[in-house]
Scaffold this motif. Structure first.
Motif, PDB file in Angstrom:
ATOM      1  N   VAL A  21       0.819  -1.218   0.000  1.00 48.77           N
ATOM      2  CA  VAL A  21       0.000   0.000   0.000  1.00 48.77           C
ATOM      3  C   VAL A  21       0.849   1.262   0.000  1.00 48.77           C
ATOM      4  O   VAL A  21       0.335   2.354   0.211  1.00 48.77           O
ATOM      5  CB  VAL A  21      -0.972   0.020   1.200  1.00 48.77           C
ATOM      6  N   GLY A  22       2.174   1.096  -0.236  1.00 47.20           N
ATOM      7  CA  GLY A  22       3.006   2.267  -0.448  1.00 47.20           C
ATOM      8  C   GLY A  22       3.850   2.717   0.722  1.00 47.20           C
ATOM      9  O   GLY A  22       4.492   3.772   0.653  1.00 47.20           O
ATOM     10  N   VAL A  23       3.877   1.954   1.820  1.00 47.59           N
ATOM     11  CA  VAL A  23       4.708   2.330   2.958  1.00 47.59           C
ATOM     12  C   VAL A  23       6.172   2.036   2.637  1.00 47.59           C
ATOM     13  O   VAL A  23       6.512   0.938   2.185  1.00 47.59           O
ATOM     14  CB  VAL A  23       4.289   1.562   4.233  1.00 47.59           C
ATOM     15  N   GLU A  24       7.047   3.010   2.851  1.00 49.83           N
ATOM     16  CA  GLU A  24       8.469   2.816   2.596  1.00 49.83           C
ATOM     17  C   GLU A  24       9.099   2.088   3.782  1.00 49.83           C
ATOM     18  O   GLU A  24       9.069   2.572   4.917  1.00 49.83           O
ATOM     19  CB  GLU A  24       9.159   4.165   2.378  1.00 49.83           C
ATOM     20  N   LEU A  25       9.646   0.926   3.521  1.00 50.75           N
ATOM     21  CA  LEU A  25      10.238   0.105   4.571  1.00 50.75           C
ATOM     22  C   LEU A  25      11.763   0.210   4.552  1.00 50.75           C
ATOM     23  O   LEU A  25      12.370   0.463   3.507  1.00 50.75           O
ATOM     24  CB  LEU A  25       9.830  -1.355   4.397  1.00 50.75           C
ATOM     25  N   ASP A  26      12.365   0.005   5.697  1.00 54.45           N
ATOM     26  CA  ASP A  26      13.818  -0.072   5.806  1.00 54.45           C
ATOM     27  C   ASP A  26      14.221  -1.499   5.474  1.00 54.45           C
ATOM     28  O   ASP A  26      14.344  -2.360   6.348  1.00 54.45           O
ATOM     29  CB  ASP A  26      14.247   0.306   7.229  1.00 54.45           C
ATOM     30  N   TRP A  27      14.405  -1.772   4.174  1.00 52.26           N
ATOM     31  CA  TRP A  27      14.662  -3.148   3.753  1.00 52.26           C
ATOM     32  C   TRP A  27      15.984  -3.684   4.300  1.00 52.26           C
ATOM     33  O   TRP A  27      16.125  -4.879   4.549  1.00 52.26           O
ATOM     34  CB  TRP A  27      14.642  -3.241   2.226  1.00 52.26           C
ATOM     35  N   ALA A  28      16.968  -2.788   4.479  1.00 54.89           N
ATOM     36  CA  ALA A  28      18.228  -3.249   5.069  1.00 54.89           C
ATOM     37  C   ALA A  28      17.985  -3.771   6.482  1.00 54.89           C
ATOM     38  O   ALA A  28      18.569  -4.772   6.907  1.00 54.89           O
ATOM     39  CB  ALA A  28      19.238  -2.105   5.081  1.00 54.89           C
ATOM     40  N   GLY A  29      17.086  -3.082   7.229  1.00 58.74           N
ATOM     41  CA  GLY A  29      16.747  -3.548   8.562  1.00 58.74           C
ATOM     42  C   GLY A  29      15.928  -4.825   8.541  1.00 58.74           C
ATOM     43  O   GLY A  29      16.105  -5.707   9.374  1.00 58.74           O
ATOM     44  N   VAL A  30      15.021  -4.929   7.579  1.00 60.20           N
ATOM     45  CA  VAL A  30      14.176  -6.127   7.479  1.00 60.20           C
ATOM     46  C   VAL A  30      15.015  -7.372   7.257  1.00 60.20           C
ATOM     47  O   VAL A  30      14.776  -8.434   7.854  1.00 60.20           O
ATOM     48  CB  VAL A  30      13.151  -5.955   6.335  1.00 60.20           C
ATOM     49  N   PHE A  31      16.038  -7.264   6.392  1.00 58.92           N
ATOM     50  CA  PHE A  31      16.834  -8.440   6.031  1.00 58.92           C
ATOM     51  C   PHE A  31      18.182  -8.490   6.758  1.00 58.92           C
ATOM     52  O   PHE A  31      19.054  -9.281   6.387  1.00 58.92           O
ATOM     53  CB  PHE A  31      17.070  -8.469   4.524  1.00 58.92           C
TER      54      PHE A  31
ATOM     55  N   GLY B 107      21.164  -9.464   8.872  1.00 60.84           N
ATOM     56  CA  GLY B 107      21.602 -10.738   9.434  1.00 60.84           C
ATOM     57  C   GLY B 107      21.142 -11.956   8.678  1.00 60.84           C
ATOM     58  O   GLY B 107      21.367 -13.088   9.120  1.00 60.84           O
ATOM     59  N   ARG B 108      20.487 -11.778   7.541  1.00 64.13           N
ATOM     60  CA  ARG B 108      19.978 -12.929   6.784  1.00 64.13           C
ATOM     61  C   ARG B 108      20.790 -13.212   5.522  1.00 64.13           C
ATOM     62  O   ARG B 108      20.479 -14.143   4.783  1.00 64.13           O
ATOM     63  CB  ARG B 108      18.514 -12.699   6.394  1.00 64.13           C
ATOM     64  N   GLY B 109      21.779 -12.377   5.242  1.00 62.45           N
ATOM     65  CA  GLY B 109      22.596 -12.598   4.057  1.00 62.45           C
ATOM     66  C   GLY B 109      21.891 -12.277   2.752  1.00 62.45           C
ATOM     67  O   GLY B 109      22.306 -12.728   1.683  1.00 62.45           O
ATOM     68  N   ALA B 110      20.809 -11.498   2.827  1.00 60.09           N
ATOM     69  CA  ALA B 110      20.057 -11.171   1.614  1.00 60.09           C
ATOM     70  C   ALA B 110      20.788 -10.102   0.815  1.00 60.09           C
ATOM     71  O   ALA B 110      21.504  -9.263   1.357  1.00 60.09           O
ATOM     72  CB  ALA B 110      18.660 -10.686   1.987  1.00 60.09           C
ATOM     73  N   LYS B 111      20.602 -10.118  -0.500  1.00 61.13           N
ATOM     74  CA  LYS B 111      21.195  -9.104  -1.357  1.00 61.13           C
ATOM     75  C   LYS B 111      20.248  -8.804  -2.511  1.00 61.13           C
ATOM     76  O   LYS B 111      19.388  -9.618  -2.865  1.00 61.13           O
ATOM     77  CB  LYS B 111      22.541  -9.576  -1.894  1.00 61.13           C
ATOM     78  N   LEU B 112      20.407  -7.617  -3.091  1.00 67.63           N
ATOM     79  CA  LEU B 112      19.556  -7.203  -4.197  1.00 67.63           C
ATOM     80  C   LEU B 112      19.930  -7.971  -5.457  1.00 67.63           C
ATOM     81  O   LEU B 112      21.114  -8.226  -5.734  1.00 67.63           O
ATOM     82  CB  LEU B 112      19.701  -5.700  -4.455  1.00 67.63           C
ATOM     83  N   VAL B 113      18.910  -8.342  -6.226  1.00 71.29           N
ATOM     84  CA  VAL B 113      19.135  -8.988  -7.530  1.00 71.29           C
ATOM     85  C   VAL B 113      18.300  -8.264  -8.562  1.00 71.29           C
ATOM     86  O   VAL B 113      17.273  -7.661  -8.247  1.00 71.29           O
ATOM     87  CB  VAL B 113      18.750 -10.488  -7.494  1.00 71.29           C
ATOM     88  N   ASP B 114      18.749  -8.293  -9.795  1.00 73.13           N
ATOM     89  CA  ASP B 114      18.019  -7.676 -10.894  1.00 73.13           C
ATOM     90  C   ASP B 114      16.853  -8.572 -11.295  1.00 73.13           C
ATOM     91  O   ASP B 114      16.990  -9.803 -11.380  1.00 73.13           O
ATOM     92  CB  ASP B 114      18.932  -7.446 -12.101  1.00 73.13           C
ATOM     93  N   LEU B 115      15.710  -7.959 -11.540  1.00 70.20           N
ATOM     94  CA  LEU B 115      14.578  -8.733 -12.036  1.00 70.20           C
ATOM     95  C   LEU B 115      14.811  -9.127 -13.487  1.00 70.20           C
ATOM     96  O   LEU B 115      15.415  -8.363 -14.251  1.00 70.20           O
ATOM     97  CB  LEU B 115      13.286  -7.909 -11.943  1.00 70.20           C
ATOM     98  N   PRO B 116      14.347 -10.306 -13.881  1.00 71.06           N
ATOM     99  CA  PRO B 116      14.462 -10.673 -15.309  1.00 71.06           C
ATOM    100  C   PRO B 116      13.591  -9.741 -16.144  1.00 71.06           C
ATOM    101  O   PRO B 116      12.566  -9.240 -15.672  1.00 71.06           O
ATOM    102  CB  PRO B 116      13.942 -12.113 -15.331  1.00 71.06           C
ATOM    103  N   THR B 117      13.989  -9.497 -17.355  1.00 71.41           N
ATOM    104  CA  THR B 117      13.237  -8.557 -18.197  1.00 71.41           C
ATOM    105  C   THR B 117      11.984  -9.207 -18.757  1.00 71.41           C
ATOM    106  O   THR B 117      10.887  -8.701 -18.619  1.00 71.41           O
ATOM    107  CB  THR B 117      14.127  -8.059 -19.342  1.00 71.41           C
TER     108      THR B 117
END
Length: 445
Positions: A122-132, A134-144
Motif C-alpha cells: 500500500v506504499g509504505v516505505e520500509l527499511d529493507w536493510a533492517g528487514v533483512f 543478518g539474513r545474508g540477503a542481497k539485491l538482484v536484478d529482475l528478469p526482463t
C-alpha cells in the motif's frame, strides 16, 4: 467482535477499587520520555503519557479510539501496524489501512513478514536493510521478459456505437447498451456486447480456466431489464448455463422481457458466429418486493465473533474460483450462530455508474459464504449460483456495503445488503447454489 478473557473490566468504574494500590505501584516507577509521538487513547491526541496521574486515568476512563484515528489521519498517517496478539483493533479502523503484526494460532515470523508485505503493497516505505539484517540477503536484478509487456491490441470502449443512430434507445447500462420494443407486442429486447477487451474487469472472474460472467451479473441484468417494464424485482431467476467469455473476440447479449407475463430470458451467441443462441437464464420479474427484516445499523453486530479473512481468496482459488483484485472485496467478517456478516467494498476508482449494484460488489458479497459453512460443499465442482428468489434492489450507487448471510436450506442462503449506515441496498430471499462440473465450461460458449 470478540469478548476479552480478562479479570477486570478495564476503562470502567469497576477499576476504582484497585486505583489506590495501582497508584502506589506507579509511584515507584521512573517514566522516560517518548522517542516517537504517542497518540493517546485516553485523550485522543498526542500526549506525554509520562505521569502517574495519566496512567491512573488511563486504566479507569473510556477509550477514545475513534478520536485517536482522527488525530493520526490529520497527521498524514495512511497506514497503521497493530502490535498485539491479534487483529482486534485493525478490524475497527475502517477508513485506514490497518495491518495486524500477529495472528492468533499463526507462526509469528510468518505473520509479521506478511504484515510488512501488506504495508509495502500500500506504499509504505520500509527499511529493507533492517528487514533483512543478518539474513545474508542481497539485491538482484529482475528478469526482463515476463515482466515487460508490449501490447498491440486495439482497445475499444465499452460502448459500441450510437444506439439512436441504429434505431434503438440508449440505456446507460455498462453491459446492456441499447433497448428496442417489438411492434404489436409487449416484448422488450435489450442488447449488448461483452468481451474481456471492452470489459477487462470481467476477466478477473474465473471458474477453472474459463472467464465466466458472474451469476450476480445475470441477476443485475434481469433487474435492469425489469426496470424497462416497471417490474424491477426478480421473483425467480434460474441460471441454466454459464456465460463463458472467450479470451479473444466477443459475445452478443440479448435480454428479452415480456411486459404481460413479466417473463425474462438472457441469451448470448459468439459475435463472429452464426445466429445460434444459448439461453443462460430464465425467470419471472415482479414489482418491488419488501426488504428482508434485517437491521445492520449496529456494526459489527453485537455478540458476533470476528472471522479471519486473510486466506479467504486462497481457499476459493483452491476450489476452482479465481478472483482478481476488483472481485476481492471482502474486508472483514463476523459470525453469530448460523449467520455470517461481512464488510465488502470495491477498489477505489471502480465505476459504479449505470449499474443498480456493481456485479463485482454483488458477487463479492457472496464470498463470505465460504467462511461460515452455510451450504454443503461437494467434491464435483465449485459451488455457483443456480436459482435466485425474491431479489429486490432498494438503492443504487453503492461501493461499500454491509452484508448478512443466513442459511435458507442445506444448499441455499438468504442475503441482505445495506450501505454503511444500515439502509437497505439489495435483498435476496433465497439463493440456491449448485456444483458446476468443469466439463460444462468447455462446451458452453
Amino acid at each position: 467482535m470478540r469478548r476479552l478473557a480478562v479479570s477486570h473490566a478495564f476503562h470502567s468504574h469497576l477499576m476504582e477499587p484497585m486505583l489506590a494500590e495501582f497508584t502506589t505501584v506507579l509511584e515507584g516507577l521512573t517514566f522516560g520520555s517518548a522517542q516517537l509521538p504517542v497518540v493517546s487513547n485516553l485523550t485522543g491526541e498526542v500526549s506525554d503519557c509520562g505521569s502517574v496521574e495519566y496512567w491512573v486515568r488511563h486504566v479507569r476512563e473510556a477509550v477514545r479510539f475513534a478520536d485517536s484515528l482522527s488525530t493520526v489521519a490529520g497527521m498524514g498517517v495512511t497506514a497503521l501496524l497493530e502490535l498485539g496478539p491479534d487483529g482486534v483493533l485493525s478490524a475497527m479502523a475502517d477508513d485506514t489501512v490497518a495491518v495486524s503484526a500477529l495472528r492468533d494460532g499463526r507462526d509469528e515470523a510468518e505473520s509479521f513478514t506478511a504484515a510488512l508485505g501488506r504495508l509495502h503493497a500500500v506504499g509504505v516505505e520500509l527499511d529493507w536493510a533492517g528487514v533483512f539484517a543478518g539474513r545474508g540477503a542481497k539485491l538482484v536484478d529482475l528478469p526482463t521478459y515476463a515482466f515487460e509487456h508490449q501490447e498491440f491490441w486495439l482497445r475499444s470502449s465499452a460502448g459500441t456505437g450510437d444506439a439512436a443512430g441504429l434505431g434503438q434507445s440508449a440505456t446507460g447500462h455498462p453491459l446492456l447498451t441499447a433497448v428496442v420494443t417489438v411492434p404489436d407486442s409487449d416484448t422488450v429486447v435489450l442488447t449488448g456486447r461483452l468481451s474481456v477487451q471492452t470489459h477487462p474487469w470481467l476477466a478477473e472472474h474465473r471458474v477453472g480456466d474459463g472467464v465466466v460472467v458472474p451469476g450476480a451479473a445475470l441477476v443485475e441484468l434481469a433487474v435492469h431489464a425489469g426496470d424497462e417494464i416497471g417490474a424491477g424485482s426478480v421473483v425467480e431467476l434460474t441460471i441454466e448455463a454459464p456465460l463463458v467469455l472467450p479470451e479473444q473476440g466477443a459475445v452478443v447479449l440479448r435480454v428479452t422481457v415480456d411486459g404481460s407475463t413479466h417473463a425474462v430470458s438472457i441469451y448470448s451467441r459468439p459475435a463472429d458466429g452464426d445466429d445460434s443462441w444459448t439461453r443462460h437464464a430464465h425467470g419471472t420479474l415482479g414489482t418491488d418486493l419488501p426488504a428482508l427484516a434485517v437491521d445492520l445499523a449496529v456494526w459489527p453486530p453485537a455478540g458476533a465473533e470476528q472471522l479471519d479473512v486473510d486466506g479467504l481468496y486462497d481457499v476459493l482459488a483452491d476450489a476452482g474460483l479465481g478472483y482478481g483484485p476488483v472481485f476481492q472485496g471482502v474486508r472483514a467478517a463476523w459470525r453469530a450462530g448460523d449467520e455470517v456478516f461481512a464488510e465488502v467494498e470495491l477498489p477505489d476508482g471502480t465505476a459504479v455508474t449505470g449499474f443498480g449494484l456493481h456485479p463485482a460488489l454483488f458477487d463479492a458479497a457472496l464470498h463470505a459464504i465460504a467462511l461460515g459453512d452455510l451450504v454443503e460443499a461437494t467434491a464435483t465442482g465449485p459451488m455457483l449460483p443456480f436459482n435466485w428468489s425474491g431479489v429486490s434492489l432498494h438503492a443504487t450507487g453503492a461501493s461499500t456495503v454491509r452484508v448478512r448471510l443466513a442459511q435458507a436450506g442445506t444448499d441455499a442462503v438468504s442475503l441482505a445488503i445495506t450501505d454503511t449506515a444500515g439502509a437497505p441496498v439489495l435483498s435476496v430471499e433465497s439463493l440456491v447454489l449448485r456444483p458446476l462440473e468443469s466439463a460444462r465450461l468447455s462446451t458452453v460458449q
